[in-house]
Design an enzyme around this catalytic site. Sequence first.
Site, PDB file in Angstrom:
ATOM      1  N   LYS A  49       1.150  -1.711   0.383  1.00 45.02           N
ATOM      2  CA  LYS A  49       0.129  -0.116  -0.170  1.00 45.02           C
ATOM      3  C   LYS A  49       1.054   1.085   0.005  1.00 45.02           C
ATOM      4  CE  LYS A  49      -3.715  -2.356   2.175  1.00 45.02           C
ATOM      5  NZ  LYS A  49      -4.937  -3.078   3.842  1.00 45.02           N
ATOM      6  N   GLN A  93      -4.921  -2.053   9.891  1.00 46.57           N
ATOM      7  CA  GLN A  93      -4.859  -3.194   9.359  1.00 46.57           C
ATOM      8  C   GLN A  93      -5.495  -4.537   9.452  1.00 46.57           C
ATOM      9  OE1 GLN A  93      -3.318  -3.365   6.389  1.00 46.57           O
ATOM     10  NE2 GLN A  93      -3.823  -5.540   6.309  1.00 46.57           N
ATOM     11  N   ASP A 116     -11.966   2.148   4.424  1.00 44.16           N
ATOM     12  CA  ASP A 116     -11.982   0.673   3.472  1.00 44.16           C
ATOM     13  C   ASP A 116     -12.973   0.189   3.675  1.00 44.16           C
ATOM     14  OD1 ASP A 116      -9.762  -0.446   3.125  1.00 44.16           O
ATOM     15  OD2 ASP A 116      -9.455  -1.602   5.253  1.00 44.16           O
TER      16      ASP A 116
END
Length: 278
Positions: A49, A93, A116
Amino acid sequence: MNNIIDGVAASLELKKNIKKKIEKCGLTPSLAVIMVGDNKASEIYVRNKKKACEMVGIKFTKIDLPETISEELVINEIKRLNEDVSVNGILVQLPLPNGFDEGKIINEISPLKDVDGLTYQNVGNLVLENECLVSCTPAGVMELLRMYNVPLKGKDVCIVGRSNLVGKPLIQLLLQNDATVSICHSKSVNIKDYTKRADVLIVAAGHPNLITKDMVKDKAVVIDVGINKENDSLCGDVDFKEVSKKASLITPVPGGVGPMTVASLLKNVVKAYEVQNR
Ligand code: NAP
């Protein structure tokens, strides 16, 4: 004709467009990733990322927190980032180490910064077809289908897997595109009855070789979201070797949906930036 969907090339095209937009419009988007504990697989994902952000001009910050940290302190960190106007996207994460309440922690992220697309607000807005940030893997799948001109209107689409991360958001995105959607899961009986009639089959179960040639309609489009480790190499949920002989289009693993997930994250960070700076 080559029937293999090239997710790497598609994601590069997306990244090029994002970079162009950032440069042309003088945008300064930024992403903060919170990582709790050290998980080897997560480290690799976060590194990818970071690389992708740097490639397109998104500022990337990684916040490492120890596994021993309390839930309260993780939430304090999220609150700090929510307040920080120089941060446009926040990502925790996953998976978090055992003992952390992922739902509770994720829902502390401001929905405007939830790149997300996992907060209640974004999930609810997706269902209601309001503007929202959409979970990156489903968004990446839809982008691939769009880039390869796969028709969805009136088509039978079968999703195997009903997770909050992949299967459920896909239901909404496909319905918004006028597909007729069926969804299978571990308790479904005779999933072949559903997969076999699908014009588009999307599989996100996490089981190697779950989908065999006899379960797929002739000339179907097959999107394999699964990532499984077998004998030190990666494979999806579809028996690629056999099913690719039958499918009109098929994604490989690796090199299919995976790169599109990262590209969708970049797109979400830019979208979050734009909404915050409207
Ligand atoms: P998950 O939360 O474990 O969900 C798996 C889903 O598959 C569940 O709904 C489960 O049913 C269903 N399932 C499991 N075994 C099945 C079977 N034998 N037949 C039918 N359905 C079955 O997993 P996830 O997070 O959605 O991820 C799924 C896969 O995609 C994993 O391999 C993951 O690594 C991969 N993934 C890839 C990306 C990417 O960027 N390419 C991103 C995210 C995930 P129940 O609900 O009944 O348990």
